[in-house]
Design a protein around this motif. Structure first.
Motif, PDB file in Angstrom:
ATOM      1  N   ASP A  54       0.802  -1.214   0.000  1.00  0.00           N
ATOM      2  CA  ASP A  54       0.000   0.000   0.000  1.00  0.00           C
ATOM      3  C   ASP A  54       0.843   1.275   0.000  1.00  0.00           C
ATOM      4  N   ILE A  55       1.648   1.401  -1.061  1.00  0.00           N
ATOM      5  CA  ILE A  55       2.447   2.608  -1.277  1.00  0.00           C
ATOM      6  C   ILE A  55       1.527   3.764  -1.687  1.00  0.00           C
ATOM      7  N   HIS A  56       0.553   3.462  -2.499  1.00  0.00           N
ATOM      8  CA  HIS A  56      -0.471   4.421  -2.948  1.00  0.00           C
ATOM      9  C   HIS A  56       0.115   5.707  -3.522  1.00  0.00           C
ATOM     10  N   GLY A  57       1.207   5.575  -4.272  1.00  0.00           N
ATOM     11  CA  GLY A  57       1.746   6.713  -5.005  1.00  0.00           C
ATOM     12  C   GLY A  57       2.546   7.712  -4.196  1.00  0.00           C
ATOM     13  N   GLY A 116      -6.397   5.561  -4.773  1.00  0.00           N
ATOM     14  CA  GLY A 116      -7.737   4.998  -4.627  1.00  0.00           C
ATOM     15  C   GLY A 116      -8.740   6.045  -4.172  1.00  0.00           C
ATOM     16  N   PRO A 117      -9.991   5.901  -4.572  1.00  0.00           N
ATOM     17  CA  PRO A 117     -10.995   6.922  -4.272  1.00  0.00           C
ATOM     18  C   PRO A 117     -11.406   6.993  -2.801  1.00  0.00           C
ATOM     19  N   ASN A 177      -6.120  -3.791  -5.278  1.00  0.00           N
ATOM     20  CA  ASN A 177      -7.407  -3.361  -5.818  1.00  0.00           C
ATOM     21  C   ASN A 177      -7.320  -1.995  -6.492  1.00  0.00           C
ATOM     22  N   CYS A 178      -6.270  -1.218  -6.236  1.00  0.00           N
ATOM     23  CA  CYS A 178      -6.083   0.077  -6.901  1.00  0.00           C
ATOM     24  C   CYS A 178      -5.132  -0.011  -8.097  1.00  0.00           C
ATOM     25  N   ASP A 179      -4.591  -1.187  -8.382  1.00  0.00           N
ATOM     26  CA  ASP A 179      -3.657  -1.355  -9.500  1.00  0.00           C
ATOM     27  C   ASP A 179      -4.412  -1.728 -10.770  1.00  0.00           C
ATOM     28  N   SER A 180      -3.915  -1.254 -11.912  1.00  0.00           N
ATOM     29  CA  SER A 180      -4.600  -1.505 -13.175  1.00  0.00           C
ATOM     30  C   SER A 180      -3.598  -1.785 -14.286  1.00  0.00           C
TER      31      SER A 180
END
Length: 191
Positions: A18-21, A51-52, A82-85
């Motif tokens: 969960d680095i989340h950018g 993620g939203p 779940n936030c990776d695409s």
């Protein structure tokens, strides 16, 4: 002398999720990785996008995070969060789109996943003595239940539940979760 030889043979894996950018917290985590002298980096998903449902993390810069991580592409094993695409995969030079991976370590099977498909409530088909390692919840976890070890390093950028930013270390028959300052938060012996 013999002890030093054994030390060099032991493999250490740095685990983060969960680095989340957040380029800020990724840089802090990579400082810890170098200090730990780990051989590989295991990323349990959610590398680039916040993620939203999450706030923007400190120094949110997905492009910079991708560039930094690509410098370690030969050391990284990763799974999809779940936030990776697919767009994220186009930015990264190592595979991230698998929902899970299996690693064999010290005669143990480690089922590695993000935690949004397989979870503690929806365990995969694994055996007693195996390790279920996941991220997603942003909560540090290290315990054994029903013969299965459940390990979560927490989040390096967006910890939840009043926890601190954290990562995990897997070495020999030991897993610990540490703050980015190196303080041990949780630990477990894996028998």
């Amino acid at each position: 002398m013999k002890k030093n030889i054994l030390r060099r043979l032991a493999m250490k894996i740095f685990v983060m999720s969960d680095i989340h950018g957040s380029s800020y917290f990724l840089k802090k985590a990579l400082e810890a990785y170098k200090k730990e002298e780990a051989k590989y980096i295991l990323i349990l998903g959610d590398e680039l996008y916040h993620g939203p449902r999450n706030p923007l993390p400190l120094e949110y810069n997905p492009k910079e995070v991708a560039d930094i991580l690509n410098n370690y592409k030969d050391k990284i094993i990763a799974v999809r969060g779940n936030c990776d695409s697919e767009v994220d995969q186009m930015m990264l030079q190592y595979p991230i789109l698998g929902d899970y991976s299996t690693i064999f370590f010290k005669e143990k099977r480690i089922f590695v996943t993000h935690g949004h498909v397989y979870s503690e409530e929806n365990l995969p088909n694994i055996c007693e003595g195996d390790i279920f390692m996941y991220g997603h919840t942003h909560l540090p976890v290290a315990y054994e239940k029903d013969g299965i070890y459940r390990l979560n390093p927490g989040s390096i950028s967006l910890p939840k539940g009043g926890n601190v930013n954290s990562y995990g270390i897997l070495e020999d028959n030991y897993f610990c979760i540490k703050s980015l300052d190196g303080d041990i938060i949780k630990e477990i012996e894996i028998k």
